[in-house]
Design an enzyme around this catalytic site. Sequence first.
Site, PDB file in Angstrom:
ATOM      1  N   CYS A   1       0.842  -1.137  -0.005  1.00 51.40           N
ATOM      2  CA  CYS A   1       0.139   0.026  -0.191  1.00 51.40           C
ATOM      3  C   CYS A   1       0.897   1.171   0.055  1.00 51.40           C
ATOM      4  CB  CYS A   1      -1.115  -0.026   1.200  1.00 51.40           C
ATOM      5  SG  CYS A   1      -2.297   1.040   0.963  1.00 51.40           S
TER       6      CYS A   1
ATOM      7  N   GLU B   1      -2.364  -9.226   3.595  1.00 50.25           N
ATOM      8  CA  GLU B   1      -2.399  -9.871   4.783  1.00 50.25           C
ATOM      9  C   GLU B   1      -4.007  -9.597   5.378  1.00 50.25           C
ATOM     10  OE1 GLU B   1      -0.872  -7.257   4.100  1.00 50.25           O
ATOM     11  OE2 GLU B   1      -2.053  -5.428   5.298  1.00 50.25           O
TER      12      GLU B   1
ATOM     13  N   HIS C   1      -3.783  -5.055   0.306  1.00 47.37           N
ATOM     14  CA  HIS C   1      -3.382  -5.425   1.726  1.00 47.37           C
ATOM     15  C   HIS C   1      -3.531  -7.100   1.432  1.00 47.37           C
ATOM     16  CE1 HIS C   1      -2.520  -2.229   4.021  1.00 47.37           C
ATOM     17  NE2 HIS C   1      -3.342  -1.256   3.306  1.00 47.37           N
TER      18      HIS C   1
END
Lengths: 230, 232
Positions: free
Chosen positions: B113, B215, B213
């Site tokens: 990001c 994760e 993202h």
Amino acid sequence: MKMRPLIGITTSVNSRDYEASNQSVIMLPETYPKAVKAAGGIPLLLSECEDSDELLDCLDGLIISGGRDINPKLYNQDAHEKTIDFSDSQDKWEISLIEGAIERDIPLLCICRGHQLLCVIRGGELFQDLPSTDGYEKHGETGGKWSQHTVKIESNSLISELLGDEVIGNSGHHQGVSDAGDLRVVGRTSDGLIEAVELDDCRFLISTQWHPEMLGQNPIFEALIQASIE
Amino acid sequence: MVDTRSPVIGITCPARPTKWANWDIDAVVLPTTYHKMVMKCGGVPLLIPPGCSSDIIDRIDGLLISGGPDINPELYGEKNGAYTNEIYPEQDSSEIELIKSAITKDIPLLCICRGFQLLCVMNGGKLHQHLPETEGYENHGGWNGEVTEHGVEIIEGSRLGEIMGNHINANSTHHQGVCDAGDLSISAYSSHDNLIEAVEIKHLKFCLGVQWHPERINHVSLYRAFIKSARG
């Protein structure tokens, strides 16, 4: 040139509005890494995990930071009404870090919650709420406010070598150590509360109820870093 | 002797004014998702606080630059746009030093990001400062805390393609985007508006930047590939 030592600092997991509402975030007041950096160490933050051995493998020194209350079951008491928000996973993780650091003789500094946890691990006990404990009602501020008081330090201690026989400590805690187990008590406030302990026969271990990182007590951090280089 | 130690992954994190019990202090903050994903994929996560010396690069096996606020537009030769109002020049410069150091020493690097945007800017790229008001990107996706999902087309022959295949679903929760990736190789575009979604430096052991993202959307394959390359 000798490499600057890596000093691990434990953190807490809290729920906060960060980037989105009600996120699970890792948090630590910035005063801790700043104090380590100012004293010549490289601060790294640690968060809860299963295998603390893998963390200890990377570190030259360790700080157990302040934070929430400890589960009173660990010192065989039922929870007082003011003992809230404890985290069994955080207790378990930090206990294994402290025990591992002592076993490996990694220099260790325990602060506030860290100080209380160390004492509990070594067989001690806590007062669960000082403002409602006989003799300690006026110990200091709690619940986000801070006060300061004098702490008398034993003259044959590491802390007295670094800061002298009388230091100013701050207070923002509502629990306190009533029994330090097999640790050596080296500092008390005038009400008798155990404010500092040490463990002999190890490379470096200092434990304080107050927050040296908030009070500019750099010699404590410099000594931790020196011990972590050796 | 075979080194069986798990790779140590440094994750950058910012400091922000934060409410803590009744007090308001500067605290280092990081969503737990990064930490959990690194552990899940076989790494030992250590958090790198702001202002940390880039000496740390010699003590870690991989570097993850996490998401966060906007980058100072001066770094790509622009003035602040109307929606670029939260910038942290010190965080920019300390993360730039870490990224430079990781690239020079060929330490595996994953930029997410904001990290992805910073990697592009450092390599001569530029950003769209506010996608909702940029022609062609008005409907890119969620921002200001809102999260949406969209498709991402991955370029064949890219490192990202080897890891994730040619099409994935990604999340979107950003208001800025990369308009020029400088001298980096572009490895993916969003399916609906062709925004640059991922970049890489091919000659390095592992150097990838992604706009989304991974994760938060359980893109385990990407984290595993990163941590695997940090191991060897």
